[in-house]
Design a protein around this motif. Structure first.
Motif, PDB file in Angstrom:
ATOM      1  N   GLU A  95     -10.468 -18.735  18.706  1.00  0.00           N
ATOM      2  CA  GLU A  95     -11.007 -17.517  19.331  1.00  0.00           C
ATOM      3  C   GLU A  95     -10.212 -16.284  18.905  1.00  0.00           C
ATOM      4  N   LYS A  96      -8.888 -16.411  18.931  1.00  0.00           N
ATOM      5  CA  LYS A  96      -8.049 -15.268  18.535  1.00  0.00           C
ATOM      6  C   LYS A  96      -8.226 -14.947  17.051  1.00  0.00           C
ATOM      7  N   LEU A  97      -8.329 -15.991  16.232  1.00  0.00           N
ATOM      8  CA  LEU A  97      -8.559 -15.782  14.800  1.00  0.00           C
ATOM      9  C   LEU A  97      -9.876 -15.037  14.575  1.00  0.00           C
ATOM     10  N   SER A  98     -10.888 -15.406  15.326  1.00  0.00           N
ATOM     11  CA  SER A  98     -12.198 -14.755  15.191  1.00  0.00           C
ATOM     12  C   SER A  98     -12.110 -13.267  15.498  1.00  0.00           C
ATOM     13  N   LYS A  99     -11.365 -12.922  16.539  1.00  0.00           N
ATOM     14  CA  LYS A  99     -11.194 -11.513  16.903  1.00  0.00           C
ATOM     15  C   LYS A  99     -10.433 -10.755  15.823  1.00  0.00           C
ATOM     16  N   ILE A 100      -9.403 -11.401  15.287  1.00  0.00           N
ATOM     17  CA  ILE A 100      -8.619 -10.765  14.211  1.00  0.00           C
ATOM     18  C   ILE A 100      -9.511 -10.503  13.003  1.00  0.00           C
ATOM     19  N   ILE A 101     -10.299 -11.504  12.625  1.00  0.00           N
ATOM     20  CA  ILE A 101     -11.163 -11.370  11.452  1.00  0.00           C
ATOM     21  C   ILE A 101     -12.198 -10.271  11.664  1.00  0.00           C
ATOM     22  N   GLN A 102     -12.769 -10.204  12.862  1.00  0.00           N
ATOM     23  CA  GLN A 102     -13.768  -9.168  13.146  1.00  0.00           C
ATOM     24  C   GLN A 102     -13.150  -7.765  13.176  1.00  0.00           C
ATOM     25  N   TYR A 103     -11.854  -7.688  13.453  1.00  0.00           N
ATOM     26  CA  TYR A 103     -11.176  -6.388  13.432  1.00  0.00           C
ATOM     27  C   TYR A 103     -11.180  -5.819  12.010  1.00  0.00           C
ATOM     28  N   TYR A 104     -11.064  -6.716  11.023  1.00  0.00           N
ATOM     29  CA  TYR A 104     -10.994  -6.291   9.627  1.00  0.00           C
ATOM     30  C   TYR A 104     -12.335  -6.355   8.904  1.00  0.00           C
ATOM     31  N   LYS A 105     -13.190  -7.301   9.315  1.00  0.00           N
ATOM     32  CA  LYS A 105     -14.419  -7.563   8.575  1.00  0.00           C
ATOM     33  C   LYS A 105     -15.651  -7.158   9.378  1.00  0.00           C
ATOM     34  N   ASP A 106     -16.611  -6.591   8.687  1.00  0.00           N
ATOM     35  CA  ASP A 106     -17.880  -6.221   9.322  1.00  0.00           C
ATOM     36  C   ASP A 106     -18.826  -7.421   9.232  1.00  0.00           C
ATOM     37  N   ILE A 107     -18.563  -8.429  10.071  1.00  0.00           N
ATOM     38  CA  ILE A 107     -19.374  -9.630  10.067  1.00  0.00           C
ATOM     39  C   ILE A 107     -19.743  -9.992  11.518  1.00  0.00           C
TER      40      ILE A 107
ATOM     41  N   ALA B 182      -4.603  -6.813  -1.133  1.00  0.00           N
ATOM     42  CA  ALA B 182      -5.115  -7.683  -0.067  1.00  0.00           C
ATOM     43  C   ALA B 182      -6.637  -7.683  -0.040  1.00  0.00           C
ATOM     44  N   ASP B 183      -7.201  -8.668   0.646  1.00  0.00           N
ATOM     45  CA  ASP B 183      -8.627  -8.980   0.584  1.00  0.00           C
ATOM     46  C   ASP B 183      -9.535  -7.792   0.911  1.00  0.00           C
ATOM     47  N   ASP B 184      -9.117  -6.912   1.818  1.00  0.00           N
ATOM     48  CA  ASP B 184      -9.938  -5.766   2.214  1.00  0.00           C
ATOM     49  C   ASP B 184      -9.555  -4.491   1.463  1.00  0.00           C
ATOM     50  N   GLY B 185      -8.647  -4.624   0.507  1.00  0.00           N
ATOM     51  CA  GLY B 185      -8.191  -3.451  -0.238  1.00  0.00           C
ATOM     52  C   GLY B 185      -9.296  -2.838  -1.073  1.00  0.00           C
ATOM     53  N   ASP B 186      -9.342  -1.526  -1.102  1.00  0.00           N
ATOM     54  CA  ASP B 186     -10.342  -0.803  -1.885  1.00  0.00           C
ATOM     55  C   ASP B 186     -10.011  -0.943  -3.370  1.00  0.00           C
ATOM     56  N   ILE B 187     -10.993  -1.335  -4.163  1.00  0.00           N
ATOM     57  CA  ILE B 187     -10.780  -1.553  -5.601  1.00  0.00           C
ATOM     58  C   ILE B 187     -10.274  -0.289  -6.292  1.00  0.00           C
ATOM     59  N   GLY B 188     -10.616   0.871  -5.728  1.00  0.00           N
ATOM     60  CA  GLY B 188     -10.123   2.129  -6.300  1.00  0.00           C
ATOM     61  C   GLY B 188      -8.610   2.191  -6.380  1.00  0.00           C
ATOM     62  N   LYS B 189      -7.931   1.458  -5.494  1.00  0.00           N
ATOM     63  CA  LYS B 189      -6.462   1.432  -5.533  1.00  0.00           C
ATOM     64  C   LYS B 189      -5.953   0.869  -6.867  1.00  0.00           C
ATOM     65  N   ILE B 190      -6.666  -0.136  -7.380  1.00  0.00           N
ATOM     66  CA  ILE B 190      -6.266  -0.743  -8.657  1.00  0.00           C
ATOM     67  C   ILE B 190      -6.311   0.293  -9.770  1.00  0.00           C
ATOM     68  N   PHE B 191      -7.372   1.085  -9.771  1.00  0.00           N
ATOM     69  CA  PHE B 191      -7.540   2.088 -10.829  1.00  0.00           C
ATOM     70  C   PHE B 191      -6.486   3.198 -10.700  1.00  0.00           C
ATOM     71  N   ASP B 192      -6.250   3.626  -9.465  1.00  0.00           N
ATOM     72  CA  ASP B 192      -5.282   4.695  -9.228  1.00  0.00           C
ATOM     73  C   ASP B 192      -3.876   4.250  -9.614  1.00  0.00           C
ATOM     74  N   TYR B 193      -3.531   3.014  -9.257  1.00  0.00           N
ATOM     75  CA  TYR B 193      -2.230   2.434  -9.599  1.00  0.00           C
ATOM     76  C   TYR B 193      -2.057   2.382 -11.117  1.00  0.00           C
ATOM     77  N   THR B 194      -3.101   1.908 -11.802  1.00  0.00           N
ATOM     78  CA  THR B 194      -3.046   1.804 -13.261  1.00  0.00           C
ATOM     79  C   THR B 194      -2.931   3.190 -13.895  1.00  0.00           C
ATOM     80  N   ALA B 195      -3.631   4.170 -13.334  1.00  0.00           N
ATOM     81  CA  ALA B 195      -3.559   5.540 -13.858  1.00  0.00           C
ATOM     82  C   ALA B 195      -2.146   6.104 -13.713  1.00  0.00           C
ATOM     83  N   GLY B 196      -1.477   5.771 -12.604  1.00  0.00           N
ATOM     84  CA  GLY B 196      -0.099   6.220 -12.418  1.00  0.00           C
ATOM     85  C   GLY B 196       0.825   5.663 -13.478  1.00  0.00           C
ATOM     86  N   ILE B 197       0.660   4.382 -13.800  1.00  0.00           N
ATOM     87  CA  ILE B 197       1.451   3.766 -14.868  1.00  0.00           C
ATOM     88  C   ILE B 197       1.139   4.434 -16.199  1.00  0.00           C
ATOM     89  N   CYS B 198      -0.143   4.659 -16.437  1.00  0.00           N
ATOM     90  CA  CYS B 198      -0.556   5.227 -17.724  1.00  0.00           C
ATOM     91  C   CYS B 198      -0.112   6.680 -17.901  1.00  0.00           C
TER      92      CYS B 198
END
Length: 451
Positions: free
Chosen positions: A22-34, A172-188
């Motif tokens: 039950e607690k796991l379900s609440k945690i998951i619903q806090y992060y996921k729109d399901i 992390a699983d809910d991370g916005d993919i845009g973060k990957i691009f921004d991170y890579t741009a910083g390195i570049c």
């Protein structure tokens, strides 16, 4: 949120299965729109999967799936906080590496910035890797920029010319993919400013399906080459002069700026002056006169100086006012406002340990390229680091348990965590030895099996 660890803890504490799901379900619903039904289905699957691993029959595997437990947490012992605890754990990591039957010119036993292997008689390969600052997860461009710059510095200060960058990013699983691009741009951005290409990398999730949220972690590595003997800390000589370039900070100062509301200071950190200075020094005519280089990062000049003491057995005499004068004025003002010891945080200056006869020519070389530099001390035979103030008063500079607290949460944690450092060291020693013994048994097993 690590839902796998939450479930494991619930099982080990014999929590009711229904309550846990039950607690796991609440945690998951806090992060996921399901829907609640989908969350419950996920929770039951997670519970069953974790329960399977907890019941795993390991009799035939010995300790292969186990690790030597210390019951000492990373934060409790200050690991990652650039102080005594961090340095001690790194010394144990170095001991495990030293036990390995491989050869290198410079490895973590010297606590240097990068590692060096000899490929041919006069050809050296230098490598380094730096992880992103943990509090820059929500600022991926800055995370990438400062990590790339840091790893290039670590290669440069060993006397090598950087030739390639590599990247690793875990979101992390809910991370916005845009973060990957921004991170890579910083390195570049750093790649373009220094002419060092980003050539490969890895992109994964933090904990796969089992870690929810938006947390970003990662690292940037660098590879360099050189025909010169590495500028390792161990090459410092008694009587050498210590020079320091202006420090405007990197990831640590950026984090300090963000979490204490000094956004104007962030721009001061955006430069590649350090890499430019290192490249100039690596092309200096009389390489034999430059004995050692390091960046002032790990716990500030306090931490770095004491690591040099341990590595060389030599002492260091520093001048406080000279150091303060070479910290970027806006950075120094912020540190003063926040009562943060400038000697105890990473200011990203270059420390150059040189023969007295080349001080003026090196100073001139750097200043001609608009890089501020000055004498901040000398190498002595005391075996310890002393610092002298403007009144001529001298005090012993000893490493703290953690680097200077530079965020509000660090200041609070500094007052909460209490630990028996000496007793914990004994436990950590035992754990490191168990890891070495395990490695030795596995190597022998594989060698015997495939002879």
């Amino acid at each position: 949120m690590d839902i796998e660890e939450y479930t494991k803890t619930s099982l080990r504490n014999k929590k009711d299965k229904k309550e846990t799901i039950e607690k796991l379900s609440k945690i998951i619903q806090y992060y996921k729109d399901i829907t609640p039904q989908q969350a419950e289905k996920l929770s039951k699957t997670i519970y069953d999967e974790v329960n399977t691993t907890e019941q795993l029959n390991q009799d035939a595997l010995g300790d292969l799936l186990q690790y030597p437990k210390t019951n000492i947490g990373m934060g409790e012992f200050g690991v990652g906080s650039r102080g005594q605890g961090d340095f001690y754990v790194h010394s144990k990591i170095a001991k495990i590496i030293k036990n390995t039957e491989t050869e290198s010119i410079v490895n973590p036993t010297a606590q240097d910035d990068g590692g060096v292997v000899k490929v041919e008689d006069t050809y050296y390969i230098t490598t380094a890797i730096d992880g992103i600052h943990s509090r820059l997860s929500d600022y991926p461009f800055l995370a990438g920029f400062h990590t790339a710059r840091a790893t290039l510095r670590d290669v440069c200060v060993m006397g090598a010319t950087p030739v390639a960058l590599i990247s690793d990013i875990h979101l992390a699983d809910d991370g916005d993919i845009g973060k990957i691009f921004d991170y890579t741009a910083g390195i570049c951005a750093v790649s373009e400013l220094t002419g060092v290409p980003l050539v490969s990398g890895s992109t994964l999730r933090v904990g796969g399906d089992m870690v929810l949220g938006n947390r970003l972690v990662g690292a940037v590595g660098a590879v360099g080459s050189s025909n010169n003997i590495p500028k390792a800390r161990s090459e410092a000589h008694e009587g050498d002069v210590i020079l320091m370039t202006e420090g405007s900070g990197g990831g640590t100062i950026t984090t300090t700026s963000i979490y204490n509301n000094y956004p104007e200071v962030i721009k001061e950190t955006l430069n590649v002056q350090f890499v430019k200075a290192s490249k100039l020094l690596n092309n200096y005519d009389k390489q034999e006169d430059i004995h050692a280089m390091t960046d002032i990062t790990n716990g500030g000049i306090n931490g770095d100086s004491n690591e040099i003491n341990k590595t060389t057995g030599l002492g260091i005499h520093l001048y406080r006012e000279k150091i303060n004068e070479l910290i970027n004025p806006k950075v120094y003002s912020m540190l003063n406002d926040l009562d943060i010891d400038p000697l105890g945080v990473s200011i990203d200056s270059l420390m150059i340990i040189v023969s007295p006869k080349c001080v003026s020519s090196i100073t001139q070389l750097l200043e001609e390229t608009n890089i501020r530099v000055g004498i901040i001390g000398e190498v002595t035979g005391t075996g310890k680091t002393y610092i002298e103030d403007s009144n001529g008063e001298v005090e012993l500079l000893t490493p703290k348990f953690r680097e200077a607290a530079y965020t509000p949460i660090k200041k609070i944690i500094e007052t909460i965590n209490e630990t028996d450092f000496e007793e914990n060291k004994k436990i950590i020693d035992k754990s490191a030895k168990e890891a070495i013994d395990k490695k030795n048994r596995l190597v022998k097993y594989i060698e015997d099996k495939y002879e």
